[in-house]
Design an enzyme around this catalytic site. Structure first.
Site, short mmCIF file in Angstrom:
data_model
loop_
_atom_site.label_atom_id
_atom_site.label_comp_id
_atom_site.label_asym_id
_atom_site.label_seq_id
_atom_site.Cartn_x
_atom_site.Cartn_y
_atom_site.Cartn_z
N ASP A 177 0.70 -1.21 0.05
CA ASP A 177 0.02 0.10 0.01
C ASP A 177 0.93 1.30 0.04
O ASP A 177 2.13 1.18 -0.21
CB ASP A 177 -1.01 0.05 1.26
CG ASP A 177 -2.35 0.55 0.84
OD1 ASP A 177 -2.36 1.64 0.62
OD2 ASP A 177 -3.36 -0.34 0.85
N HIS A 248 -2.75 3.38 -4.41
CA HIS A 248 -2.09 2.67 -3.49
C HIS A 248 -0.76 2.16 -3.52
O HIS A 248 -0.39 1.36 -3.08
CB HIS A 248 -3.15 1.63 -2.87
CG HIS A 248 -4.42 2.13 -2.20
ND1 HIS A 248 -4.28 2.85 -0.96
CD2 HIS A 248 -5.61 2.08 -2.53
CE1 HIS A 248 -5.52 3.08 -0.61
NE2 HIS A 248 -6.35 2.77 -1.59
N GLU A 318 -9.55 2.99 -5.36
CA GLU A 318 -9.35 4.08 -4.83
C GLU A 318 -8.04 4.56 -5.77
O GLU A 318 -7.05 5.07 -5.02
CB GLU A 318 -8.99 4.01 -3.19
CG GLU A 318 -10.36 3.77 -2.71
CD GLU A 318 -9.98 3.76 -0.98
OE1 GLU A 318 -10.78 4.27 -0.36
OE2 GLU A 318 -8.94 3.35 -0.68
#
Length: 544
Positions: A177, A248, A318
């Site tokens: 991440d 990410h 995201e």
């Protein structure tokens, strides 16, 4: 009968038999294919009661008999007690035998969950019965985020044991991440030399003004990963590794700045992110990035063999498109490929790795954002933003794992009181999780067949160590395990009072295992985090 088992079995009958006695004379008779369960029983029950559990025959008294019968469902089992104080566990496959052994351990009492005897009398037993059991879903999982806060290898192995104790069979391993890269990739050593470490960490929610100034990080060597995978396989747990792309990815970009959008931002100045939320720094849609991550996945596939890890998770969630909109290189790529917009550019990115993984005998799975811009035919979806993504995917013929954040994100708080440590999200009580239904009523019968199962997700932004993870995960994982395994009625009709009664016995098992769960009465003094800002959301979660 109420046998105080969790998850609840399909059927249990008391036929007045003598039951089973475990003592120094007890042996194990293991048919071919059941050796992993034989070893597990000797390591766990043998250690807990100080017994040798020597090899024996299936005709000896006081024997644990292990065998398979392919007329049973693959993960189903029968547990039968005999008049000679023996017990037979028959599974539809080696996995079914193993799940039956988990039931046997629960029946022997909380002492069976200890690592050494607590008394002189090395005997135990139970006075019934026959059990027939099989799971509702084939995918019963837990996702553990070790990127935000690193979890040492021994703690990961411990969580595999906890999954096995609850008949959960999928471990989703979130390995990368913005805040850290956690797996050794030998051809790209800076991923762990640089990407595995951050200088400091936000303490609490991202709006908190508090910082932990101690550097944080860690990673698993390739041999660590092989050990974790082998340990999981011995417990009939599949491992789903996740490397998050194209969003990410700031930890990777900090290690190799050329992976980022260098025509928009000075990627050489980026560091492993020390905050929470969604960073704008995403991978560039270049051939170099594709080749780089193909190299990463080549090494991963060697570490996660197909029999244990048929699925590979690529994230896909995201991913802000702002840098792509500003990047001349990204815009040229969109034009070159004949794509409509940045959503289709992300779809192109995901499709590339779907094709790449499929050619190597694996299946791609990603978060439900991978539906945007079109999804590759063989890809599966983890539906996290609610049910909607899973419904859309299933109706389009894609396999789905239901893990809606409003229901089964275990980083969300368990109570609305002021003492919950770093309270995040909606209140999701033990009862709320018990009444979670993975298959929404809106899904037609044909589409519902594409629901592989369900998993609970544990994001570790505000979980700095194992104790915090334990507090958030338990006891709710026990309720989730029953939802994933047992044939329960509709949510409103479920016997939560009966489940609570069985939990009273299960708390003693968790105590013996050393699990720092949230007590029903509320957090203990050392489990609270007064003054640390969270992000509580009031009201009932939407059903979306």
């Amino acid at each position: 009968m109420d046998l105080e088992l969790i998850p609840a079995p399909l059927r249990a009958d008391d036929r007045g038999r003598c039951g089973f006695v475990l003592d120094p004379s007890t042996t194990i008779a293991a048919a071919p294919g059941t050796e992993t369960t034989e070893r597990w029983l000797r390591a766990t029950l043998g250690a807990a009661f100080g017994l040798p559990l020597a090899p024996g025959t299936d005709t000896a008294p006081r024997a644990i008999v292990l065998r398979t019968d392919d007329s049973l469902e693959p993960e189903g089992y029968r547990l039968t007690t005999g008049p000679d104080e023996s017990v037979a566990i028959t599974g539809g496959s080696p996995a079914g035998v193993f799940w039956g052994a988990q039931t046997l351990r629960q029946l022997l009492g909380p002492e069976a969950f200890r690592r050494a005897p607590v008394g002189e009398a090395a005997t135990a037993g139970f006075g019934f019965t026959d059990i027939e059991d099989a799971p509702r879903f084939g995918w019963r999982g837990l996702m553990l985020d070790v990127a935000r806060h690193f979890m040492p290898k021994d703690d990961v192995l411990r969580y595999l044991d906890l999954l096995a104790a609850h008949k959960l069979n999928v471990f989703h391993f979130h390995l990368s991440d913005d805040q850290g890269w956690r797996v050794e990739i030998k051809r790209h050593p800076r991923l762990t030399e640089i990407g595995a470490w951050r200088a400091r960490t936000k303490y609490g929610h991202r709006a908190s003004e508090l910082w932990d100034e101690m550097p944080h990080g860690g990673y698993y060597t390739q041999d660590d990963i092989r050990e974790i995978v082998a340990y999981a396989a011995a417990r009939h747990i599949r491992v789903v590794p996740e490397i998050d792309i194209p969003g990410h990815s700031q930890a990777a970009i900090s290690a190799y700045p050329e992976l980022g959008n260098t025509d928009v931002v000075d990627t050489a100045a980026l560091t492993v992110w020390d905050d929470w939320g969604v960073t704008p720094n995403v991978l560039a849609p270049t051939d170099h990035v594709l080749r780089f991550y193909e190299g990463v996945f080549e090494e991963l596939l060697e570490l996660f063999p197909p029999e244990t890890s048929p699925f590979v998770h690529i994230g896909g969630d995201e991913c802000p498109k702002d840098q792509w909109k500003q990047s001349p290189a990204a815009q040229a790529r969109i034009k070159e490929l004949g794509l409509a917009d940045e959503d289709e550019l992300q779809s192109w990115f995901i499709r590339h790795f779907d094709t790449w993984l499929t050619a190597r005998g694996r299946r791609l799975i990603g978060w439900d954002e991978i539906l945007e811009g079109g999804l590759a035919p063989g890809a599966a979806v983890s539906s996290w933003r609610g049910y909607a993504g899973g419904i859309a995917a299933a109706e389009a013929g894609h396999d789905v794992v239901m893990c809606p954040e409003q229901q089964v994100y275990l980083d969300h708080r368990q109570h609305g009181g002021p003492d919950e440590p770093m309270p995040i999200g909606y209140v999701r009580t033990l009862e709320d999780v018990y009444r979670f239904e993975p298959v929404p009523p809106a899904l037609g019968e044909e589409a519902a067949r594409h629901v592989l199962g369900t998993q609970a997700n544990v994001w570790s932004e505000v979980m700095q160590n194992r104790s915090r993870v334990d507090y958030q995960v338990f006891p709710r994982l026990a309720a989730f395990a029953e939802v994933a395994w047992s044939a329960l009625p509709a949510p409103a009709e479920r016997d939560f009072a009966g489940f609570e009664r069985r939990m009273n016995a299960h708390y003693a098992r968790l105590d013996a295992l050393g699990v720092g769960y949230r007590p029903p009465s509320g957090p203990l003094p050392w489990q609270k985090r007064p003054g640390i800002l969270g992000r509580p959301i009031e009201g009932a979660p939407p059903n979306v």
